[in-house]
Design a protein around this motif. Structure first.
Motif, PDB file in Angstrom:
ATOM      1  N   GLY A 239     -23.892 -23.626 -10.688  1.00  0.00           N
ATOM      2  CA  GLY A 239     -22.986 -24.283 -11.456  1.00  0.00           C
ATOM      3  C   GLY A 239     -22.771 -25.972 -11.066  1.00  0.00           C
ATOM      4  O   GLY A 239     -23.023 -26.898 -11.580  1.00  0.00           O
ATOM      5  N   THR A 240     -22.880 -26.051  -9.533  1.00  0.00           N
ATOM      6  CA  THR A 240     -22.481 -27.323  -8.799  1.00  0.00           C
ATOM      7  C   THR A 240     -23.994 -28.259  -9.089  1.00  0.00           C
ATOM      8  O   THR A 240     -23.683 -29.392  -9.629  1.00  0.00           O
ATOM      9  CB  THR A 240     -22.493 -27.047  -7.501  1.00  0.00           C
TER      10      THR A 240
ATOM     11  N   ASP B 261     -15.977 -28.795 -17.407  1.00  0.00           N
ATOM     12  CA  ASP B 261     -16.577 -27.835 -16.664  1.00  0.00           C
ATOM     13  C   ASP B 261     -15.745 -26.312 -16.916  1.00  0.00           C
ATOM     14  O   ASP B 261     -14.548 -26.047 -16.839  1.00  0.00           O
ATOM     15  CB  ASP B 261     -15.499 -28.157 -15.133  1.00  0.00           C
TER      16      ASP B 261
ATOM     17  N   HIS C  89     -15.062 -21.301 -15.750  1.00  0.00           N
ATOM     18  CA  HIS C  89     -14.214 -20.299 -16.112  1.00  0.00           C
ATOM     19  C   HIS C  89     -14.255 -19.608 -17.374  1.00  0.00           C
ATOM     20  O   HIS C  89     -13.494 -18.820 -17.909  1.00  0.00           O
ATOM     21  CB  HIS C  89     -12.735 -20.570 -15.604  1.00  0.00           C
TER      22      HIS C  89
ATOM     23  N   LYS D 290     -17.666 -14.903 -11.804  1.00  0.00           N
ATOM     24  CA  LYS D 290     -17.713 -15.565 -13.011  1.00  0.00           C
ATOM     25  C   LYS D 290     -18.034 -14.522 -14.077  1.00  0.00           C
ATOM     26  O   LYS D 290     -18.092 -13.546 -13.978  1.00  0.00           O
ATOM     27  CB  LYS D 290     -18.427 -16.831 -12.920  1.00  0.00           C
TER      28      LYS D 290
HETATM   29  C1  LIG Z   1     -17.347 -21.785  -9.583  1.00  0.00           C
HETATM   30  C2  LIG Z   1     -17.163 -22.964 -10.163  1.00  0.00           C
HETATM   31  C3  LIG Z   1     -17.840 -24.166 -10.054  1.00  0.00           C
HETATM   32  C4  LIG Z   1     -19.251 -24.292  -9.190  1.00  0.00           C
HETATM   33  O1  LIG Z   1     -20.107 -23.316  -9.632  1.00  0.00           O
HETATM   34  P1  LIG Z   1     -21.158 -22.786  -8.438  1.00  0.00           P
HETATM   35  O2  LIG Z   1     -22.122 -21.907  -9.453  1.00  0.00           O
HETATM   36  O3  LIG Z   1     -20.365 -21.793  -7.577  1.00  0.00           O
HETATM   37  O4  LIG Z   1     -21.828 -23.878  -8.020  1.00  0.00           O
HETATM   38  C5  LIG Z   1     -17.462 -25.414 -10.481  1.00  0.00           C
HETATM   39  N1  LIG Z   1     -16.154 -25.587 -10.929  1.00  0.00           N
HETATM   40  C6  LIG Z   1     -15.370 -24.677 -11.039  1.00  0.00           C
HETATM   41  C7  LIG Z   1     -13.933 -24.767 -11.542  1.00  0.00           C
HETATM   42  C8  LIG Z   1     -15.641 -23.243 -10.507  1.00  0.00           C
HETATM   43  O5  LIG Z   1     -14.944 -22.335 -10.506  1.00  0.00           O
END
Ligand SMILES: *Cc1c(COP(=O)(O)O)cnc(C)c1O
Length: 378
Positions: free
Chosen positions: A60-61, A157, A160, A186
């Motif tokens: 996700g990052t 973002d 969640h 997630k």
């Molecule tokens: C989990 C999360 C991310 C990043 O996701 P990854 O897949 O772990 O890199 C970004 N923003 C929020 C709010 C998150 O909870």
């Protein structure tokens, strides 16, 4: 309080035989990465939320980084986000050299407050990164209004909030780009993984380039030969594997039942907490349906007569895996070194001092919720 036999974590994946079979099948196929499962997974996510395009990333990052690249964020730009989030929501814009501006939260929803965003806008503001904290959708229409007036890109973002609803529609089509994460805690998982959904073809094309070294094959074959490609910008290797995508496709068959179960468990918490005056249950904004990624309460520590740290430790001792989400992002040493001062977002900081995340994931049984509540009442 009696100790639970088994530790109850705050979140956990749910993997079944069919998920395992989907992964094994891909391991036996000709493609381990960048094969047919990636496209199928992207189409599954795009169709689920009703968006035109989806781009899968290794996490996700990386997906947020790709969105910041597509938005054209660079040095000298300002990007507004919330302090009550995981560090990625701010870091992704730092990767592009931008300055992060933190806007305070709404005291009822704990999400970024659109009025606070408006106060923080300058002529350098390039993008807004609102976060659907706990699975509760932000007021995206209000944020899009601020963004349009000020010519900013909005990257939601939604780490969640896959499956959550805003005004009767799934989160993922109103912002310019929306990110979903597939980390094991997630809503559904690919182990590691992330996706950006968008209706914007230009953003889509840029992200496809960015996630694979900035390399493009398409326009050259006829003129130069079939082997030929060019690297036209500095990209990364942020590709998801077909193994992960196969797991994601299998998990997406269950997302509705997962979310349904999260909503039932959250409703049970909320109902039982009504009788406990020293714990405040979370509220939902009108016209939204949370995906309930997290169940975050506010403790009245004065009334309880114990500090949050004491409560946290006693619950962990009783095998109840409470957690705290999140430490305000600018309190971390990295951001402190950049000059951010404590006191910047007073509502967020006050909220953080009393916050506690209770266990919530679809595989939990009703008795687990009762154990958590019984801890408080006893
Ligand atoms: C989990 C999360 C991310 C990043 O996701 P990854 O897949 O772990 O890199 C970004 N923003 C929020 C709010 C998150 O909870």
């Amino acid at each position: 309080m009696e100790k639970r036999k088994k530790f109850l974590p705050y979140g956990q994946q749910w993997i079944e035989e069919d998920d395992i079979n989907a992964v094994v099948e891909t391991l036996k196929s000709p493609f381990l990465t960048t094969g047919p499962k990636i496209q199928e997974f992207e189409e599954t996510i795009a169709n689920y939320v009703g968006a035109k395009y989806a781009v899968a990333f290794s996490n996700g990052t990386a997906a947020l980084h790709g969105a910041c690249y597509a938005a054209g964020i660079g040095e000298g730009d300002e990007v507004i986000t919330t302090p009550i989030t995981f560090a990625s929501s701010a870091n992704c814009a730092r990767y592009m050299g931008a300055t992060i501006v933190f806007a305070d939260i709404d005291e009822h929803t704990y999400n970024i407050n659109p009025a606070e965003i408006e106060k923080k806008i300058t002529d350098k503001t390039k993008a807004i990164i609102p976060v659907d904290f706990t699975g509760q959708p932000v007021d995206i229409d209000a944020i899009m209004d601020v963004a349009k007036k000020n010519d900013c890109v909005v990257i939601e973002d939604g780490a969640h909030s896959l499956g959550a609803e805003y005004k009767g529609e799934k989160v993922g089509t109103r912002a310019d780009m929306t990110m979903f994460s597939f980390h094991p805690v997630k809503p559904v998982t690919t182990a590691e993984g992330g996706v950006i959904v968008t209706n914007n073809k230009e953003f889509y094309d840029k992200m496809i380039l960015f996630r694979s070294h900035g390399i493009t094959h398409t326009p050259y074959a006829e003129e130069q030969g079939g082997w030929y490609y060019e690297m036209i910008d500095l990209g990364y290797n942020y590709r998801m594997t077909d193994i992960q995508a196969a797991l994601g496709i299998s998990q997406m068959k269950k997302i509705d039942s997962f979310i349904e179960r999260r909503r039932e468990l959250a409703a049970k918490y909320t109902e039982l907490l009504q009788d406990i005056p020293y714990i405040k249950a979370p509220k939902q904004l009108e016209n939204t349906e949370s995906g309930w990624h997290l169940y975050s309460v506010q403790l009245d520590t004065k009334q309880i007569g114990k500090s949050r740290k004491q409560i946290f430790e006693e619950m962990r001792e009783a095998n109840i895996g409470v957690h705290v989400h999140y430490i305000p992002v600018y309190w971390h040493p990295y951001y402190q070194q950049l000059g951010y001062k404590k006191g910047l977002c007073p509502i967020a900081e006050k909220w953080y001092e009393n916050a506690l995340t209770l266990p919530l994931f679809p595989k939990m049984i009703d008795k687990d919720v009762e154990d958590v509540i019984n801890f408080f009442t006893k």
